[in-house]
Enzyme design. Structure first.
Site, PDB file in Angstrom:
ATOM      1  N   HIS A  16      27.479 -13.666 -13.493  1.00  0.00           N
ATOM      2  CA  HIS A  16      27.976 -13.813 -12.843  1.00  0.00           C
ATOM      3  C   HIS A  16      29.617 -13.582 -13.862  1.00  0.00           C
ATOM      4  CE1 HIS A  16      25.730 -12.276  -9.874  1.00  0.00           C
ATOM      5  NE2 HIS A  16      26.429 -13.590  -9.104  1.00  0.00           N
ATOM      6  N   ARG A  66      31.328  -2.280  -7.803  1.00  0.00           N
ATOM      7  CA  ARG A  66      31.782  -2.020  -6.168  1.00  0.00           C
ATOM      8  C   ARG A  66      31.923  -1.914  -5.508  1.00  0.00           C
ATOM      9  NH1 ARG A  66      27.858  -4.867  -2.012  1.00  0.00           N
ATOM     10  NH2 ARG A  66      27.080  -3.390   0.211  1.00  0.00           N
ATOM     11  N   SER A  78      30.867  -7.865   1.503  1.00  0.00           N
ATOM     12  CA  SER A  78      29.247  -8.149   1.138  1.00  0.00           C
ATOM     13  C   SER A  78      29.113  -9.964   0.655  1.00  0.00           C
ATOM     14  CB  SER A  78      28.611  -7.438   0.678  1.00  0.00           C
ATOM     15  OG  SER A  78      27.490  -7.860   0.107  1.00  0.00           O
ATOM     16  N   ARG A 124      21.139  -7.714   2.290  1.00  0.00           N
ATOM     17  CA  ARG A 124      21.257  -8.187   3.370  1.00  0.00           C
ATOM     18  C   ARG A 124      21.285  -6.427   4.281  1.00  0.00           C
ATOM     19  NH1 ARG A 124      26.240  -6.745   7.578  1.00  0.00           N
ATOM     20  NH2 ARG A 124      27.397  -6.110   5.247  1.00  0.00           N
ATOM     21  N   LYS A 125      22.259  -5.904   3.572  1.00  0.00           N
ATOM     22  CA  LYS A 125      22.394  -4.091   3.906  1.00  0.00           C
ATOM     23  C   LYS A 125      22.111  -3.049   2.917  1.00  0.00           C
ATOM     24  CE  LYS A 125      25.329  -4.086   8.385  1.00  0.00           C
ATOM     25  NZ  LYS A 125      25.882  -3.545   9.729  1.00  0.00           N
ATOM     26  N   GLY A 126      23.411  -3.400   2.299  1.00  0.00           N
ATOM     27  CA  GLY A 126      22.947  -2.941   1.239  1.00  0.00           C
ATOM     28  C   GLY A 126      23.276  -1.370   1.161  1.00  0.00           C
TER      29      GLY A 126
END
Length: 300
Positions: free
Chosen positions: A117, A138, A146, A257-259
């Site tokens: 990162h 993203r 997120s 989590r959700k994506g």
């Protein structure tokens, strides 16, 4: 102890984090915040001794841009192309290594699959000269959402006071690993480098098979269509989430989590929406990376 040393190390750090004060969970190094338990300053200093190889594959992403998902995708591509299983129990994040793990990585056979990162300007210098960099980005609105939920559920990071306070911290770059926009601008300067491939979270969600073909070609692999579809079937976000307990232990549901694309609409106020639009326009409008993010499509 489980059979996954990586998950065991993470669990040990989670336990240590419970006894720490929030103000001690982050520290500044050259003006940028980092998690104290995951990448202490000693880790950053010892990275100077990590020399890139020509056949290293380095995955790069700002936090919560799809890094862990892409780790799974790329591992499957490499395994399918080489007919070997990459079962490394070492986190690919080079800033998490520390001296002992770094020694094992230096001695590891090629090709090595690494990740980070870290802002490109502070990575070991040889990593901008030799290896291939796969960069995943993203849209900033979903990244912020997120990251907010990740911090809310990750004990090694400070507790989030509120959505509004975290929004403000993110926009100022006052979060772990620093500013999203500084990070994006640094990679925008390298978009013409043939050793850099940028893929977006949104493009992978729209057509994962196309992304796998693109990644395979960049890495110099020739997968058959059957192999592409096999990798895709095991690389959907939902498939990764289902297997995350084995790969990431108790943190699996926090990391995966959700994506989803567009979850920002459930969080942003009109004022915050305008502020982010203005920031994107100021920093990334008209850039190559900004165009690939397709901000108008995903953030309007």
């Amino acid at each position: 102890m489980s059979s996954n040393p990586l998950a065991d190390r993470m669990q040990a750090r989670l336990e240590r984090a419970k006894a720490m004060r929030d103000e001690d969970k982050l520290y500044r190094h050259n003006g940028v915040l980092y998690p104290t338990l995951m990448c202490p300053e000693e880790h950053l200093r010892c990275l100077d001794g990590l020399e890139a190889r020509d056949d290293d594959i380095l995955l790069v992403a700002y936090p919560k841009c799809g890094f862990n998902w892409m780790v799974g995708v790329m591992k499957k591509v490499i395994a399918e192309a080489t007919q070997t299983q990459n079962e490394s129990k070492i986190s690919p994040l080079i800033e998490f290594f520390g001296p002992e793990v770094l020694k094992a990585v230096v001695e590891a056979p090629s090709p090595r699959f690494l990740g980070t990162h870290l802002h490109p300007d502070i990575m070991p210098s040889s990593f901008s000269q030799k290896n291939k960099d796969g960069v995943v980005f993203r849209n900033p609105k979903d990244t912020l959402v997120s990251y907010y939920h990740f911090c809310n559920n990750n004990p090694v990071l400070p507790s989030v006071e509120s959505w509004d306070s975290f929004f403000s911290q993110f926009m100022k770059g006052d979060v772990a690993w620093g500013s999203y926009f500084d990070y994006a601008l640094a990679w925008n300067r390298r978009m013409d480098d043939p050793n850099v491939l940028l893929v977006t979270f949104e493009a992978l969600k729209q057509d994962l098979s196309a992304g796998i073909r693109q990644i395979s070609s960049f890495l110099g692999f020739s997968l058959t269509e059957a192999q592409v579809q096999q990798v895709a079937a095991g690389s959907t976000f939902n498939a990764m989430k289902e297997s995350s307990a084995r790969s990431h232990g108790n943190m699996g549901n926090v990391i995966f989590r959700k994506g989803e694309v567009g979850d920002w609409r459930n969080h942003f106020s009109p004022e915050q929406n305008r502020e982010m639009d203005q920031a994107f326009s100021k920093h990334l409008a008209g850039t190559t990376l900004g165009a690939q993010l397709d901000y108008q499509r995903y953030c309007q």
